[in-house]
Design an enzyme around this catalytic site. Sequence first.
Site, PDB file in Angstrom:
ATOM      1  N   ASP A   1       0.825  -1.212   0.000  1.00  0.00           N
ATOM      2  CA  ASP A   1       0.000   0.000   0.000  1.00  0.00           C
ATOM      3  C   ASP A   1       0.858   1.261   0.000  1.00  0.00           C
ATOM      4  O   ASP A   1       1.974   1.265   0.525  1.00  0.00           O
ATOM      5  CB  ASP A   1      -0.924  -0.037   1.230  1.00  0.00           C
ATOM      6  CG  ASP A   1      -2.072   0.945   1.112  1.00  0.00           C
ATOM      7  OD1 ASP A   1      -2.327   1.448  -0.005  1.00  0.00           O
ATOM      8  OD2 ASP A   1      -2.725   1.215   2.141  1.00  0.00           O
TER       9      ASP A   1
ATOM     10  N   HIS B   1       2.337   3.693  -9.154  1.00  0.00           N
ATOM     11  CA  HIS B   1       2.087   2.266  -9.376  1.00  0.00           C
ATOM     12  C   HIS B   1       3.248   1.616 -10.139  1.00  0.00           C
ATOM     13  O   HIS B   1       3.608   0.470  -9.872  1.00  0.00           O
ATOM     14  CB  HIS B   1       0.775   2.057 -10.142  1.00  0.00           C
ATOM     15  CG  HIS B   1      -0.434   2.440  -9.346  1.00  0.00           C
ATOM     16  ND1 HIS B   1      -0.625   2.036  -8.043  1.00  0.00           N
ATOM     17  CD2 HIS B   1      -1.516   3.213  -9.648  1.00  0.00           C
ATOM     18  CE1 HIS B   1      -1.775   2.524  -7.584  1.00  0.00           C
ATOM     19  NE2 HIS B   1      -2.324   3.254  -8.546  1.00  0.00           N
TER      20      HIS B   1
ATOM     21  N   LEU C   1      10.643 -19.836  -4.995  1.00  0.00           N
ATOM     22  CA  LEU C   1       9.582 -19.118  -4.294  1.00  0.00           C
ATOM     23  C   LEU C   1       8.206 -19.382  -4.917  1.00  0.00           C
ATOM     24  O   LEU C   1       8.053 -19.339  -6.136  1.00  0.00           O
ATOM     25  CB  LEU C   1       9.889 -17.606  -4.379  1.00  0.00           C
ATOM     26  CG  LEU C   1       8.827 -16.651  -3.870  1.00  0.00           C
ATOM     27  CD1 LEU C   1       8.736 -16.709  -2.355  1.00  0.00           C
ATOM     28  CD2 LEU C   1       9.125 -15.223  -4.311  1.00  0.00           C
TER      29      LEU C   1
HETATM   30  C1  IPE Z   1      -5.475  -2.588  -0.242  1.00  0.00           C
HETATM   31  O1  IPE Z   1      -5.111  -1.269  -0.376  1.00  0.00           O
HETATM   32  C2  IPE Z   1      -5.467  -3.256  -1.583  1.00  0.00           C
HETATM   33  C3  IPE Z   1      -4.160  -3.410  -2.214  1.00  0.00           C
HETATM   34  C4  IPE Z   1      -3.024  -3.093  -1.698  1.00  0.00           C
HETATM   35  C5  IPE Z   1      -4.201  -3.984  -3.533  1.00  0.00           C
HETATM   36  P1  IPE Z   1      -6.195  -0.116  -0.537  1.00  0.00           P
HETATM   37  O2  IPE Z   1      -5.444   1.156  -0.624  1.00  0.00           O
HETATM   38  O3  IPE Z   1      -7.126  -0.425  -1.637  1.00  0.00           O
HETATM   39  O4  IPE Z   1      -7.007  -0.228   0.837  1.00  0.00           O
HETATM   40  P2  IPE Z   1      -7.835   0.874   1.633  1.00  0.00           P
HETATM   41  O5  IPE Z   1      -8.844   1.427   0.676  1.00  0.00           O
HETATM   42  O6  IPE Z   1      -6.862   1.909   2.083  1.00  0.00           O
HETATM   43  O7  IPE Z   1      -8.429   0.129   2.770  1.00  0.00           O
HETATM   44  C1  IPE Z   2      -1.551   0.381  -3.407  1.00  0.00           C
HETATM   45  O1  IPE Z   2      -1.320   1.749  -3.440  1.00  0.00           O
HETATM   46  C2  IPE Z   2      -1.792  -0.189  -4.782  1.00  0.00           C
HETATM   47  C3  IPE Z   2      -3.195  -0.580  -5.036  1.00  0.00           C
HETATM   48  C4  IPE Z   2      -4.176  -0.547  -4.192  1.00  0.00           C
HETATM   49  C5  IPE Z   2      -3.483  -1.047  -6.380  1.00  0.00           C
HETATM   50  P1  IPE Z   2      -2.522   2.786  -3.394  1.00  0.00           P
HETATM   51  O2  IPE Z   2      -2.934   3.088  -4.789  1.00  0.00           O
HETATM   52  O3  IPE Z   2      -3.610   2.299  -2.513  1.00  0.00           O
HETATM   53  O4  IPE Z   2      -1.826   4.055  -2.761  1.00  0.00           O
HETATM   54  P2  IPE Z   2      -2.424   5.054  -1.684  1.00  0.00           P
HETATM   55  O5  IPE Z   2      -2.946   4.222  -0.560  1.00  0.00           O
HETATM   56  O6  IPE Z   2      -3.514   5.801  -2.374  1.00  0.00           O
HETATM   57  O7  IPE Z   2      -1.292   5.903  -1.284  1.00  0.00           O
HETATM   58 MG    MG Z   3      -4.047   2.513  -0.546  1.00  0.00          MG
END
Ligand code: IPE
Ligand code: IPE
Ligand code: MG
Length: 242
Positions: free
Chosen positions: A22, A39, A133
């Site tokens: 995240d 990303h 892995l």
């Molecule tokens: C969880 O992260 C999903 C992934 C890392 C793919 P999100 O950014 O979507 O989760 P919330 O919305 O903060 O809970």
């Molecule tokens: C995690 O990073 C990747 C996915 C959920 C696909 P985020 O896109 O959730 O990044 P933040 O949480 O907005 O910083």
């Molecule tokens: Mg996120």
Amino acid sequence: MKVEKNQIDFENLPTHIAIIMDGNGRWAQKHNKTRTEGHEAGSKTLENLTKEMDTLGIQYVTVYAFSTENWKRPKAEVDFLMGLLRQYLKRHIRQAKRDNIKIRIIGDRSMLAKDIQKQITVLEEITENKTGLGLQIALNYGGRDEIIRSMQKIGKDLLHKKVMVEEINESLFEKYLDTTLIPDPDLLIRTSGEIRLSNFLLWQLAYTELYFCEKYWPDFSMNDLYQAIYHFQQRKRRFGAL
Ligand code: IPE
Ligand code: IPE
Ligand code: MG
């Protein structure tokens, strides 16, 4: 406290590490970049880390790449993530011969584009017998959705008398989950400072040790992984016993 590599007990590594990757968006914002660049950076981190975790001898890693809730994001961001996924699959199909990583996708793939589903099948097949892995990538994955899909499969088997009601127990149920044959995670790492599960591996995390790290995913390094493993190794797992 900074943890050095030599503080890790390499004889007792966690068998299975789950990671909620995240913070790509916030990483980008911090560096005046677009979310898509975040990303992209995050996907590089995944590549580097999986290579190193394979070298380290970790047996299983499950990463959260796209949740059932992530469809709620703007279409352009979802499309970009699907594009990154296509590139990832293509690259790994191409380099499968020289890699020793076994890749498996968990989640409801029926909602993904047909070409992606095809690539997934190819990649799973050509890495099936790899001995390094075991990497599970969670795509269109939600813990609740996984449990419901398992219930549906059990329901069908009940109707066809392949299973009897009395036979339903934890070990039978686990056979219907996407993670069948893989031990539950020993350690869960979530980056970016958020302290929640966001619908990840709800069944499998029942007794997992949780580790939350402030860094955004693109900044997560092998040293941060050692730190997580070190803290994991200081804990006493009890599983309800004394
Ligand atoms: C969880 O992260 C999903 C992934 C890392 C793919 P999100 O950014 O979507 O989760 P919330 O919305 O903060 O809970
Ligand atoms: C995690 O990073 C990747 C996915 C959920 C696909 P985020 O896109 O959730 O990044 P933040 O949480 O907005 O910083
Ligand atoms: Mg996120």
